[in-house]
Enzyme design. Sequence first.
Site, PDB file in Angstrom:
ATOM      1  N   HIS A  30     -45.721  13.537  51.976  1.00 27.62           N
ATOM      2  CA  HIS A  30     -46.217  14.346  50.865  1.00 27.62           C
ATOM      3  C   HIS A  30     -47.727  14.202  50.674  1.00 27.62           C
ATOM      4  O   HIS A  30     -48.243  13.075  50.682  1.00 27.62           O
ATOM      5  CB  HIS A  30     -45.515  13.946  49.573  1.00 27.62           C
ATOM      6  CG  HIS A  30     -44.022  14.043  49.651  1.00 27.62           C
ATOM      7  ND1 HIS A  30     -43.230  12.949  49.963  1.00 27.62           N
ATOM      8  CD2 HIS A  30     -43.188  15.092  49.470  1.00 27.62           C
ATOM      9  CE1 HIS A  30     -41.953  13.332  49.961  1.00 27.62           C
ATOM     10  NE2 HIS A  30     -41.903  14.616  49.678  1.00 27.62           N
ATOM     11  N   SER A  36     -38.795  18.477  47.340  1.00 30.26           N
ATOM     12  CA  SER A  36     -39.627  17.431  46.746  1.00 30.26           C
ATOM     13  C   SER A  36     -41.062  17.854  46.483  1.00 30.26           C
ATOM     14  O   SER A  36     -41.741  17.256  45.645  1.00 30.26           O
ATOM     15  CB  SER A  36     -39.633  16.190  47.650  1.00 30.26           C
ATOM     16  OG  SER A  36     -40.134  16.505  48.942  1.00 30.26           O
ATOM     17  N   ASP A  42     -47.958   9.652  50.825  1.00 33.15           N
ATOM     18  CA  ASP A  42     -47.028   8.894  51.652  1.00 33.15           C
ATOM     19  C   ASP A  42     -46.962   9.589  53.010  1.00 33.15           C
ATOM     20  O   ASP A  42     -47.816  10.412  53.326  1.00 33.15           O
ATOM     21  CB  ASP A  42     -45.647   8.749  50.984  1.00 33.15           C
ATOM     22  CG  ASP A  42     -44.952  10.081  50.734  1.00 33.15           C
ATOM     23  OD1 ASP A  42     -45.295  11.078  51.391  1.00 33.15           O
ATOM     24  OD2 ASP A  42     -44.054  10.119  49.871  1.00 33.15           O
TER      25      ASP A  42
END
Length: 359
Positions: free
Chosen positions: A337, A44, A334
């Site tokens: 990340h 991600s 978040d």
Amino acid sequence: MKGVSLSTKFFFLSSAFAIFFTTEAVIKIPGNETVSAVLMFGDSIVDTGNNNDLNTIAKCNFLPYGREFKGGMPTGRFSNGKVPSDFLVEDLGVKEFLPAYRDPTLQPKDFLTGVSFASGGAGYDHLTSTTASAISLSEQIQDFKKYIGKLKGMVGEERTNFILAKCVTFSVASSNDITNTYFISGIRKLNYDFPSYTDYLVESASNFVKELYGLGIRRIGVFSAPPLGCLPSQKTLNGYSGKGCVNYLNEASKLFNAKLSAEMGCLNNNLPHARVVYIDVYNPLLNIVQDPKKYGLEIANKGCCGTGIFEVSILCNQLDPGTCADDSKYVFFDSYHPTERTYKIIVSQLLQKYIKSFL
């Protein structure tokens, strides 16, 4: 261009596209070396939208993700704006953003200058990708093979081989393996103690690099694991608050990183004409977390989204009224990340340190 062969026409076409879509490089590359394209594999951190159409909870094509991105639209990037994939192509002067290979609106010109094959939730361990319903690294290789075929159809084999040899390729994985597959779910604890699990991960990373090399890639950067014990989500799960980090997770990252660094050095010495570069992201991120004000940031113990201590992916959404108004103060967007601003700082440091190693 009467009388000119089809392959030659494609050469001029590709050159025109490359010139038109090149931005001014922030990082100056020594000598006459060039970076033709950037290719990204992994998880991600560098996914720019490949998960958007997957049946997975590891997606973020909704607000507040992407609220600082161009146009204020969510694109599937796991941050408030740009991610490392974008800063790498921008700083190298290749183009403004790195699109996702599985983006249905992907343009032919983007094949010439690079794409991201990465998928949120993926890892070096195939179980990691399976559990998250992510695009595994083996599937990312299959996508890459299709990409090569399409590129050859556009510009011919000779030009394709040149692009692959001159591109810079990055692999960013291991965080999901260590946090999710080993420590949180405990799936791999049935077969491995942690030192032996890191051996397995490093072997998988090594095999992945060899696959890329076998497909024509010669410049390969492999990112280390970050200081996982400093991620807000991991602190929450382990009952930590405040400025401290979870020590055993940071030690786990360091053990994996030491083995990965040694293996990448070995590959660099033994794969002819290759530049395999171990890239330390552990210390740059740790330095920011430990002293955010030094980098113009303020908050490192929680993310901007919601409470900032557990929200990630579908739990980080526009229905949560607690999301911060000014994410420029935050190290993390978040609970897992970093923010665009943090990524920009780290990528700038990494390119300054490692760019010559690829040449």
